[in-house]
Every structure is written in structure tokens, then in C-alpha cells.
Design an enzyme around this catalytic site. Structure first.
Site, PDB file in Angstrom:
ATOM      1  N   HIS A 112       0.806  -1.220   0.000  1.00 13.18           N
ATOM      2  CA  HIS A 112       0.000   0.000   0.000  1.00 13.18           C
ATOM      3  C   HIS A 112       0.840   1.272   0.000  1.00 13.18           C
ATOM      4  O   HIS A 112       0.382   2.318  -0.441  1.00 13.18           O
ATOM      5  CB  HIS A 112      -0.993  -0.021   1.163  1.00 13.18           C
ATOM      6  CG  HIS A 112      -2.154  -0.890   0.855  1.00 13.18           C
ATOM      7  ND1 HIS A 112      -2.264  -2.165   1.339  1.00 13.18           N
ATOM      8  CD2 HIS A 112      -3.227  -0.699   0.046  1.00 13.18           C
ATOM      9  CE1 HIS A 112      -3.370  -2.715   0.865  1.00 13.18           C
ATOM     10  NE2 HIS A 112      -3.970  -1.846   0.086  1.00 13.18           N
TER      11      HIS A 112
ATOM     12  N   CYS B 266      -9.953  -1.697 -10.513  1.00 13.33           N
ATOM     13  CA  CYS B 266      -9.326  -0.561  -9.829  1.00 13.33           C
ATOM     14  C   CYS B 266      -8.006  -0.954  -9.171  1.00 13.33           C
ATOM     15  O   CYS B 266      -7.330  -0.117  -8.586  1.00 13.33           O
ATOM     16  CB  CYS B 266     -10.277   0.053  -8.799  1.00 13.33           C
ATOM     17  SG  CYS B 266     -10.678  -1.064  -7.459  1.00 13.33           S
TER      18      CYS B 266
ATOM     19  N   ASP C  71      -5.197  -7.481  -4.348  1.00 16.83           N
ATOM     20  CA  ASP C  71      -5.512  -8.561  -3.409  1.00 16.83           C
ATOM     21  C   ASP C  71      -5.851  -9.853  -4.147  1.00 16.83           C
ATOM     22  O   ASP C  71      -5.467 -10.934  -3.713  1.00 16.83           O
ATOM     23  CB  ASP C  71      -6.680  -8.155  -2.491  1.00 16.83           C
ATOM     24  CG  ASP C  71      -6.167  -7.383  -1.299  1.00 16.83           C
ATOM     25  OD1 ASP C  71      -5.274  -7.896  -0.605  1.00 16.83           O
ATOM     26  OD2 ASP C  71      -6.625  -6.254  -1.078  1.00 16.83           O
TER      27      ASP C  71
ATOM     28  N   GLU D 138     -12.120  -9.190  -4.981  1.00 14.59           N
ATOM     29  CA  GLU D 138     -10.681  -9.298  -4.720  1.00 14.59           C
ATOM     30  C   GLU D 138     -10.333 -10.574  -3.958  1.00 14.59           C
ATOM     31  O   GLU D 138      -9.223 -10.730  -3.477  1.00 14.59           O
ATOM     32  CB  GLU D 138     -10.149  -8.047  -4.018  1.00 14.59           C
ATOM     33  CG  GLU D 138     -10.969  -7.569  -2.848  1.00 14.59           C
ATOM     34  CD  GLU D 138     -10.533  -6.211  -2.298  1.00 14.59           C
ATOM     35  OE1 GLU D 138      -9.440  -5.733  -2.615  1.00 14.59           O
ATOM     36  OE2 GLU D 138     -11.311  -5.653  -1.515  1.00 14.59           O
TER      37      GLU D 138
HETATM   38  C1  PEP Z   1      -6.868  -4.154  -4.706  1.00 14.88           C
HETATM   39  O1  PEP Z   1      -6.758  -5.035  -3.847  1.00 14.88           O
HETATM   40  O2  PEP Z   1      -6.523  -4.289  -5.903  1.00 14.88           O
HETATM   41  C2  PEP Z   1      -7.419  -2.828  -4.333  1.00 14.88           C
HETATM   42  C3  PEP Z   1      -7.732  -1.925  -5.224  1.00 14.88           C
HETATM   43  O3  PEP Z   1      -7.511  -2.564  -2.995  1.00 14.88           O
HETATM   44  P1  PEP Z   1      -6.230  -2.195  -2.104  1.00 14.88           P
HETATM   45  O4  PEP Z   1      -5.048  -2.078  -3.034  1.00 14.88           O
HETATM   46  O5  PEP Z   1      -6.526  -0.927  -1.415  1.00 14.88           O
HETATM   47  O6  PEP Z   1      -6.140  -3.354  -1.192  1.00 14.88           O
HETATM   48 MG    MG Z   2      -7.657  -4.750  -1.929  1.00 17.15          MG
END
Ligand code: PEP
Ligand code: MG
Length: 541
Positions: free
Chosen positions: A188, A502, A455, A431
Site C-alpha cells: 500500500h 481498480c 488482493d 478481490e
Molecule cells: C486491490 O486489492 O486491488 C485494491 C484496489 O484494494 P487495495 O489495493 O486498497 O487493497
Molecule cells: Mg484490496
């Protein structure tokens, strides 16, 4: 000049002085210090400052609530002036060559029992005050660095590993670039660097030495290279690259206002991902079709010891809604847990955080916290085109439970005569492999979907997105993952619903054509990736 090679996580060139991240007091790790005298001075200065703060607090409290009630602050000052307390701390620093934070914390822990043994009446039964006093000094010590950040020139931030909860609290206007020893492309912190457009290279290993503090550094986020004390030729080459990047960005700006359409007329929406209200400006600047993902958990992570109130959240969501006008804004409810640790929420220890107490599981478990967020989103929905999305879904039951909570929040607002969008679209993140397998059933429950490939990749491949050691085994284009994305698109379209991506794979230009072919409706990427994605789409036959 020293050249280090790592992994590129966010494009761009950063040139500046290197400053190592001084981890703040939340994590008072045991660190060896070279200059013991300087460390003792650091402690003494922070101690004096804490005494001063307590004197002011005492005076104010005495005026407002009377001397008897204010006495607590006098007692706290006495702890800070206690010879034993001071000696024990300075002893640890001097004899064990350890950092002040660690020394303070260990002394504070043993101080009560020690005080009882020595029959010091004034601290008995005041464990919380000793802790409070220690925290005050620790806070001052960490502030030293933050103050430095506020007044100093912008710099390149180096760290062993930077946690998302730390990265989120940095003053990004001062951080030119990131260079870290460890970390992974999908962590992240890397996501955050991309969202903010901060050039970053990670995984430099032990070669990134503390001795480089204050030295001139160049971070080349295009190549994954870092140059310490670069020579004249390298500086010139990097400045040229920086100029080329500016020209490239300028050229891309010509695509503003243009459609995301292939040569043969296929359309796909391009939206942007954000993590804070400050990012909204970038979304507008890059001409995105909307906000495809607002990672609302960052609001919790940057809010310190208390969760953001309904009003605070409402203001952030309202700003996004109003700024985007008729364009949609998808607010994802807090995906806290995993590596997204918020000081305001003690979620306890997890042996496997990525598959532990996180996302919708926390929200459904902490109903009050969840309801506060739902109310804030609903209230903001009266000011624009908002949608709501739930993270880390694995079952229909989670979705129905979340929807019941949403209805409850709606009813409350109705009773209070507060306006909101009664038809606010509801979506879920896909996810987890479980969500992929039941995507058809889920499509009958909600209005839209967004695939979180970050994820979904780690859970499908069984590979931790945080673990740099397994990078070489990690295939972001693994056929299993690409097949899953196709299955989801088919299932969702059979129910006539909208599907977007996303996760970071949405910005992978090698896959754009595939995503269009299988009928993905929308790609949502970091703001500064929007126009290069548009360019790619427009070049596809
Ligand atoms: C993902 O898991 O691709 C997602 C967009 O959520 P995050 O990256 O915040 O876990
Ligand atoms: Mg995620």
C-alpha cells in the site's frame, strides 16, 4: 558516485538531499546510537519541554477546574523531575548505547513497581500518569523530526521500510521521492506513492546505508535506480530525463477532453483512484471520468488517535462529490486491517494480516464505526454522484448484512429529515477467489463491481503482496488471474451490471487491449496514469 539498483514502483526523477525516516514513538524500537551524549541531550531537551507543557496545562486547568483537580499535572511534572526516573533513562542511553525512545519506554514500564518498593507515595496508583508522561516526552521527541519536515527544504525520504500508516501521515509537499531497503511493488505504500505521483524505488537492500543521511541523491523511478552523490554527467542526464518527463506530460495534456476510444470505436471509461481529499485536485487536473476508487481507510490512518467523526468524513466525501460534479465518485468503505493500520483502531495482532481481520469483516463487526461511515457517505450523496462499495467480500451474507446496515443508516437520516440519494448505487470489490466464483450470484445483489487485482493476485497465487523475497515467483500476468478477470466480466455482464478494474493491473498498458476485448467497462488508475492510459486506448486498433 554510488549506484544502487532496486525495484521501480512510481515513475519520475527526484533530486534532493536524503533524509532517513525517523520512526515515531508508536514504534519505539531498540536502536543503537553512536553519539551517546547527543542522545542524552535529545532526552533532556524533550523532558524540559514536557515540563513546560505541563506547567501551562496546570495553570490553565487550575483556572478552569480548580487547583485540586489540576494537581494531576503537578504530579506529572514531579515524575519528570524525579532523579531516579532521569538517571535510569540516561543510564540506559549511556551504558547500553540505546535510543532515548526505547530507554524512556522501558523505564516507564518498571517505574511504578520500583516506586512502590521505594515507597514513593506520589506515584502509587498512578500507572496511567507515568504512561502519560512517558508518551508526552515520546511525542515531543518524534515532533522534533516532524517540525524539521515542516521547516526544511523538500527532501528524498529513505527508510528500511515505510509502513502505509506512516506514509499517509507525511507532508507530501516536502517529499520529493522515496527510496527504501525493503517493500514490494503492490504494497500500500507503493500504491500511495503512485497515487501521489512521488518517484520511488524500493528493495535497495542493505546497500542503502544510514551514512548517506544528508547526501545528495537521485531517485530514478523509471529505471529503479538510485544515485548517491551523483557525478556531473549523471546529474545532467537525470535533469534531461526530468525535462523529457515534463514534455511527455505536457504532450499528454493534449488528450484532455478526448474520448477513451479505440481506432475501431470501442469505448472504455477511465477513472482515477484516490486516498484523500487532497488527491481530488489531481483527478480534475488529469481529466479522469470520475473517481473509481476512494480508499476511505486513509482518512482513518491519517487521523491519529481518534477515528474521523461523521462530520469529518462527510466533509471529505462532500468535497469529492461536489468537485466532480455529475461525474461519479465511488467511496469504498474502510478497508482497514492488513497492512493498513490505523492508530485510532486497535484491531489486535493477526498471524496472517492479509487474510485476517480486515475490510468488510471489521466493518460488520464494529457496527457503530460502520454506521458512522455509512451516514457520512449518505449525507454526502446529496451533493453529487456518489456510489458506495464494500471491500474484501467473500459471501452473499456479508453483502446482505452490509445492505441492512445501509438501510438502517438511511432510515435514521430520513427520520432526522436529512437529505441523501435514496438510490445510491451499491457495489462490491471482487478481490477474493470466493467472490470470483460467486460473481454471478453477487451480480443479482448489487449494482456494480470493481476488481481489486492487488488482493486478488496475492490470494489467487497464494503470494503475499508485501514480501519482496518472492518477487521472482510473482507473475502479474498469471493466466489464472487473467482467466478469473474474464469469468467475472462474463458473469457480471450476464446480469447487465457494470464491471471495472481498480487494482494496479488496470494501469498495465500491456493488458489494456485484453481488458477491452473481454468487455471491461472501466479502468481506474492513479491520477497521473490516466492520460497515458487514454493514449494507449486511442492507439489500439
Ligand atoms: C486491490 O486489492 O486491488 C485494491 C484496489 O484494494 P487495495 O489495493 O486498497 O487493497
Ligand atoms: Mg484490496
Amino acid at each position: 558516485m554510488i549506484t544502487l539498483t532496486g525495484k521501480k514502483v512510481s515513475e519520475g526523477i527526484a533530486i534532493g538531499k536524503l533524509s532517513f525516516y525517523k520512526r515515531d514513538t508508536k514504534e519505539n524500537r531498540r536502536i543503537y546510537v553512536k553519539d551517546v551524549e547527543k542522545e542524552v541531550m535529545r532526552f533532556q531537551k524533550a523532558r524540559q519541554k514536557a515540563i513546560l507543557e505541563l506547567k501551562i496545562l496546570y495553570d490553565t486547568a487550575a483556572k478552569e477546574v480548580g487547583e485540586a483537580n489540576a494537581a494531576i499535572f503537578e504530579m506529572q511534572q514531579a515524575i519528570l523531575e524525579d532523579r531516579d526516573f532521569i538517571d535510569q533513562i540516561t543510564n540506559i542511553i549511556a551504558t547500553q548505547k540505546l535510543n532515548a525512545e526505547y530507554a524512556i519506554q522501558s523505564v516507564a514500564q518498571g517505574f511504578i513497581s520500583d516506586a512502590v518498593a521505594k515507597e514513593k507515595d506520589y506515584v502509587q496508583g498512578h500507572d496511567a500518569d507515568v504512561k502519560d508522561v512517558a508518551n508526552r516526552v515520546l511525542r515531543i521527541l518524534s515532533r522534533g523530526w516532524k517540525d524539521k519536515m515542516l521547516t526544511d527544504e523538500p527532501f528524498v525520504l529513505a527508510a528500511g521500510e515505510l509502513y502505509p500508516s506512516e506514509a499517509v501521515q507525511l507532508d507530501k509537499t516536502k517529499v520529493l521521492g522515496f527510496a527504501t531497503r525493503y517493500g514490494t511493488i503492490n504494497s500500500h505504500t507503493a500504491v500511495l506513492a503512485r497515487t501521489k505521483g512521488i518517484p520511488s524505488v524500493i528493495g535497495l537492500g542493505e546497500a542503502l546505508k544510514k551514512d548517506y543521511e544528508g547526501k545528495m541523491i537521485i531517485v530514478d523511478g523509471f529505471e529503479g535506480k538510485v544515485y548517491i552523490e551523483p557525478d556531473y554527467t549523471t546529474i545532467t542526464r537525470m535533469k534531461q530525463k526530468q525535462d523529457e518527463k515534463h514534455t511527455h506530460v505536457k504532450n499528454l495534456e493534449r488528450l484532455k477532453g478526448k474520448d477513451n476510444i479505440t481506432q475501431s470505436g470501442q469505448r472504455i471509461d477511465v477513472c482515477a483512484n484516490i486516498g484523500s481529499r487532497e488527491d481530488v485536485e489531481n483527478v480534475i487536473r488529469c481529466d479522469a471520468g470520475g473517481i473509481g476508487l476512494f480508499r476511505s481507510e486513509f482518512l482513518y490512518m491519517e487521523n491519529g488517535a481518534k477515528p474521523p467523526t461523521e462530520e469529518q468524513q462527510f466533509q471529505a466525501y462532500k468535497l469529492a462529490a461536489e468537485s466532480m460534479g455529475s461525474k461519479k465518485v465511488v467511496i469504498r468503505t474502510a478497508d482497514l486491517g492488513g497492512d493498513k493500520v490505523a492508530e485510532c483502531l486497535d484491531l489486535g495482532e493477526d498471524a496472517n494480516p492479509a487474510i485476517g481481520y480486515r475490510g468488510i469483516r471489521v466493518s460488520l463487526d464494529k457496527e457503530e464505526l460502520f454506521k458512522t461511515q455509512l451516514r457520512a457517505i449518505l449525507r454526502a450523496s446529496a451533493f453529487g454522484n456518489l456510489s458506495i462499495m464494500f471491500p474484501m467480500i467473500t459471501s452473499i451474507e456479508e453483502v446482505t448484512h452490509a445492505k441492512v446496515m445501509l438501510e438502517r443508516a438511511k432510515r435514521e437520516l430520513k427520520d432526522e429529515k436529512t437529505s441523501f440519494d435514496e438510490e445510491i448505487p451499491v457495489g462490491v470489490m471482487i478481490e477474493t477467489p470466493a467472490a470470483v466464483m460467486i460473481s454471478g450470484e453477487l451480480a443479482r445483489e448489487v449494482d456494480f463491481f470493481s476488481i481489486g487485482t492487488n488482493d486478488l493476485s496475492q490470494l489467487t497465487l497464494g503470494m503475499d503482496r508485501q514480501n519482496g523475497k518472492i518477487d521472482k515467483f510473482y507473475d502479474p500476468h498469471h493466466p489464472a488471474l487473467l482467466k478469473m478477470i474474464r469469468i467475472i466480466a462474463n458473469n457480471v455482464h450476464l446480469e447487465g451490471k457494470h464491471i471495472s478494474i481498480c487494482g494496479d493491473l488496470a494501469a498495465d498498458l500491456e493488458l489494456t487491449e485484453y481488458f477491452i476485448q473481454i468487455g471491461i467497462d472501466e479502468l481506474s488508475v492513479a491520477p497521473n496514469q490516466v492520460l497515458s492510459l487514454r493514449k494507449k486506448i486511442r492507439e489500439i486498433q
